[in-house]
Each structure stands twice: as structure tokens, then as C-alpha cells.
Design an enzyme around this catalytic site. Structure first.
Site, mmCIF file in Angstrom:
data_model
loop_
_atom_site.group_PDB
_atom_site.id
_atom_site.type_symbol
_atom_site.label_atom_id
_atom_site.label_comp_id
_atom_site.label_asym_id
_atom_site.label_seq_id
_atom_site.Cartn_x
_atom_site.Cartn_y
_atom_site.Cartn_z
ATOM 1 N N HIS A 187 0.835 -1.180 -0.116
ATOM 2 C CA HIS A 187 0.016 0.002 -0.116
ATOM 3 C C HIS A 187 0.874 1.209 0.074
ATOM 4 C CE1 HIS A 187 -3.065 -3.023 1.064
ATOM 5 N NE2 HIS A 187 -4.070 -1.866 0.874
ATOM 6 N N LYS A 208 -0.987 4.998 4.322
ATOM 7 C CA LYS A 208 -1.895 4.160 5.071
ATOM 8 C C LYS A 208 -1.922 4.065 6.649
ATOM 9 C CE LYS A 208 -4.001 -0.623 4.747
ATOM 10 N NZ LYS A 208 -5.292 0.017 5.277
HETATM 11 N N1 LIG Z 1 -12.572 -0.978 1.793
HETATM 12 C C1 LIG Z 1 -11.827 -0.705 0.818
HETATM 13 O O1 LIG Z 1 -12.181 -1.095 -0.356
HETATM 14 C C2 LIG Z 1 -10.685 0.453 0.770
HETATM 15 C C3 LIG Z 1 -10.042 1.047 0.021
HETATM 16 C C4 LIG Z 1 -8.893 1.917 0.316
HETATM 17 C C5 LIG Z 1 -9.060 2.529 1.529
HETATM 18 N N2 LIG Z 1 -9.629 1.878 2.440
HETATM 19 C C6 LIG Z 1 -9.572 2.400 3.744
HETATM 20 O O2 LIG Z 1 -10.383 3.416 3.952
HETATM 21 C C7 LIG Z 1 -9.888 4.328 4.968
HETATM 22 C C8 LIG Z 1 -9.727 5.655 4.428
HETATM 23 O O3 LIG Z 1 -8.880 5.868 3.374
HETATM 24 P P1 LIG Z 1 -8.441 6.933 2.593
HETATM 25 O O4 LIG Z 1 -7.036 6.660 1.636
HETATM 26 O O5 LIG Z 1 -9.550 7.707 1.927
HETATM 27 O O6 LIG Z 1 -7.785 7.833 3.833
HETATM 28 P P2 LIG Z 1 -7.787 9.448 3.745
HETATM 29 O O7 LIG Z 1 -6.677 9.779 4.852
HETATM 30 O O8 LIG Z 1 -7.581 9.953 2.379
HETATM 31 O O9 LIG Z 1 -9.151 10.056 4.258
HETATM 32 C C9 LIG Z 1 -9.716 9.892 5.443
HETATM 33 C C10 LIG Z 1 -10.762 11.345 5.606
HETATM 34 O O10 LIG Z 1 -11.257 10.924 6.878
HETATM 35 C C11 LIG Z 1 -11.431 12.008 7.492
HETATM 36 N N3 LIG Z 1 -11.662 11.625 8.966
HETATM 37 C C12 LIG Z 1 -10.682 11.532 9.833
HETATM 38 N N4 LIG Z 1 -11.302 11.090 11.116
HETATM 39 C C13 LIG Z 1 -12.456 11.477 10.789
HETATM 40 C C14 LIG Z 1 -13.636 11.768 11.769
HETATM 41 N N5 LIG Z 1 -13.704 11.369 13.169
HETATM 42 N N6 LIG Z 1 -15.077 12.150 11.281
HETATM 43 C C15 LIG Z 1 -15.166 12.299 9.696
HETATM 44 N N7 LIG Z 1 -13.861 12.205 9.165
HETATM 45 C C16 LIG Z 1 -12.786 11.951 9.439
HETATM 46 C C17 LIG Z 1 -10.010 12.919 7.160
HETATM 47 O O11 LIG Z 1 -10.225 14.120 7.583
HETATM 48 C C18 LIG Z 1 -9.905 12.378 5.822
HETATM 49 O O12 LIG Z 1 -10.648 13.413 5.102
HETATM 50 C C19 LIG Z 1 -8.885 3.687 5.474
HETATM 51 O O13 LIG Z 1 -8.840 2.713 6.569
HETATM 52 C C20 LIG Z 1 -8.213 2.796 4.246
HETATM 53 O O14 LIG Z 1 -7.633 1.643 4.746
HETATM 54 C C21 LIG Z 1 -10.547 0.793 2.234
#
Ligand SMILES: NC(=O)c1ccc[n+]([C@@H]2O[C@H](COP(=O)([O-])OP(=O)(O)OC[C@H]3O[C@@H](n4cnc5c(N)ncnc54)[C@H](O)[C@@H]3O)[C@@H](O)[C@H]2O)c1
Length: 247
Positions: free
Chosen positions: A135, A139
Site C-alpha cells: 500500500h 495508510k
Molecule cells: N474497503 C476498501 O475497499 C478500501 C479501499 C481503500 C482504502 N480503504 C480504507 O479506507 C480508509 C480511508 O482511506 P483514505 O485513503 O480515504 O484515507 P484519507 O486519509 O485520504 O481520508 C480519510 C478522511 O477521513 C477524515 N476523518 C478522519 N477522522 C474523521 C472523523 N472522526 N470524522 C469524520 N471524518 C474523519 C479525514 O479528515 C480524511 O478526510 C482507510 O482505513 C483505508 O485503509 C478501504
């Protein structure tokens, strides 16, 4: 037919932004609110009256976010990783008590789901298994939710993989060299720019090796699964863990 109303939580993040776009492009879905840090999720749910809340936030907050959603009586679709087995069990009980449902999908890409299913199937015949997941460096957690889910699916079919390890433990000259162990499967987490989400499942038996690999090169790979999960979630009661359960 009325559209399914969705709040996207974590809407300013990579997955949140891609999801808002995908929801807006889907004729059956409507994004009624974009929440992120600083939003009051409870107030937004009360004022926008969504059918479903999609969470792509952070492993440290996903459990409490999901409880907030369930306690409001709404459906949750959770893509954020980091939920433990104990937390998943609690979410199942809580959602049943509130007569609602929660869909937790560690990976929304259909190719990744197939990789996990193929690995589980192959583990009946090839009993040596290791996982390498790749990743981007931003992450928040390791190992990935996909790696954990892959091991869970293998374990359901073949609980005794890697018995060849036996009691023999090699000396690790540097701690962690052989990976982190989950249900007796070593997981190696690579964090490097240029990756979005990739994983290899390496499986062996004497004289042969099978490698099953999946690569997400663009976040659009997750979006058909995200939209499908939102639509299916309206009929879910209790916890559903994994996109494969609703395909
Ligand atoms: N399920 C899937 O297919 C999949 C795919 C990719 C990523 N993910 C996971 O999804 C999650 C997010 O990934 P990302 O790349 O978008 O991360 P990112 O850091 O780009 O985005 C996360 C967002 O959440 C916000 N945030 C943090 N705490 C918060 C809260 N308490 N309330 C509201 N918003 C809040 C942050 O400000 C940010 O804008 C991670 O856990 C990642 O591993 C899952």
C-alpha cells in the site's frame, strides 16, 4: 423509484472524494451530505435523514462512528479498515438490537474479492500460505484489512494451514523479518509510494508454488463495489462482513 440517500463520512479523503463522485454518477443514489473532521455526524443524520452512511475515515475512529450510525437506527456501510473481531461482534449485536444493519467491506474491488475466494479454495490443497500486501505510505494501519480478511476466509476453509512450521522457530536476526502472524499466517506489509492497494497470496506444497495477485491501480476499482454495497445495505440486518456476501 426514490433514490437511496447517502451521507459520506470522510468525504475529504481519497476514498471519500471518489465515493461522492461515484454516488453522484449513479442514478439510484443521492449524496445528501459530505461529513469530515469537524462535522457532527449525529446532527447531520438527524437533519438530512439519510438511508445509509458510508464511512471512509480512520481506523482510530471507525468503531465509534459505526456505533453512532447504528444507534441512530440507520444503515452503515464501512470501508474503513482496523475493526477487530471483538468490535465486529459488538457491532453485530448492537445493530440487531437497533433493528438495523452494517456492511463492513475491507475491500470493495471485485478482483480482490475473487483473489480472497481463490486463495480460500486453493488452501484445501496447498497448505503453506504467506501474504505480502503493498500500500501507499499514508495508510494508517498494518496489516491491511484485506490481508486479515483473506486469512479469515482461508481459516474458515483450512484452519490448519502452515502446520509445517511446527514447533520449529527460526531465529529472526532482525525482529519482524518473518512478518506478523495472524491465525498462523505470516503477513508482510510493504508501504511504498506508487501503490494504491496490491496483495499477493503465496501458497505452496512440496515442489510447487501458486501465487494469486491482485492490484488496484486506481480508486475507481472500488467504486462499483461501494455503490452496490450501499444499495444492498438497505436490506441488511446485523453485521455482514465482506463484499462476497452480497454479490
Ligand atoms: N474497503 C476498501 O475497499 C478500501 C479501499 C481503500 C482504502 N480503504 C480504507 O479506507 C480508509 C480511508 O482511506 P483514505 O485513503 O480515504 O484515507 P484519507 O486519509 O485520504 O481520508 C480519510 C478522511 O477521513 C477524515 N476523518 C478522519 N477522522 C474523521 C472523523 N472522526 N470524522 C469524520 N471524518 C474523519 C479525514 O479528515 C480524511 O478526510 C482507510 O482505513 C483505508 O485503509 C478501504
Amino acid at each position: 423509484m426514490s433514490k437511496v440517500k447517502v451521507i459520506v463520512n470522510g468525504a475529504k479523503g481519497n476514498m471519500g472524494k471518489a465515493s461522492v463522485q461515484a454516488i453522484e454518477n449513479d442514478g439510484e443514489l443521492e449524496c445528501v451530505s459530505q461529513c469530515d473532521v469537524g462535522s457532527n455526524l449525529m446532527d447531520e443524520i438527524a437533519s438530512k435523514s439519510p438511508d445509509v452512511i458510508l464511512d471512509f475515515t480512520h481506523p482510530n475512529v471507525v468503531f465509534s462512528n459505526t456505533k453512532t450510525i447504528i444507534e441512530s437506527g440507520k444503515r452503515a456501510v464501512v470501508g474503513t479498515t482496523g475493526l477487530t473481531e471483538v468490535q465486529l461482534k459488538e457491532l453485530d449485536e448492537l445493530s440487531r438490537a437497533n433493528n438495523t444493519g452494517v456492511l463492513v467491506c475491507p475491500n470493495f474491488a471485485i478482483g480482490a474479492v475473487l483473489m480472497m475466494q481463490f486463495a480460500a479454495q486453493a488452501s484445501k490443497y496447498l497448505h503453506e500460505v504467506e501474504i505480502i500486501e503493498y500500500h501507499h505510505p499514508y495508510k494508517a494501519d498494518a496489516p491491511s484489512g484485506t490481508a486479515i480478511k483473506t486469512v479469515d476466509m482461508i481459516h474458515d476453509v483450512s484452519p490448519n494451514v502452515n502446520e509445517h512450521f511446527g514447533d520449529f522457530k527460526q531465529t529472526e536476526l532482525i525482529e519482524g523479518s518473518k512478518g506478523g502472524y495472524y491465525k498462523n499466517v505470516p503477513i508482510h506489509s510493504v508501504r511504498l509510494d506508487s501503490y494504491i492497494a496490491s496483495q499477493e497470496v503465496l501458497m505452496g506444497s512440496p515442489g510447487q508454488r501458486l501465487t494469486i495477485r491482485h492490484d488496484s491501480m486506481d480508486r475507481m476499482s472500488f467504486m462499483p463495489g461501494v455503490c452496490l454495497a450501499i444499495k444492498k445495505s438497505v436490506d441488511v440486518t446485523g453485521l455482514v462482513y465482506g463484499l462476497e456476501k452480497i454479490l
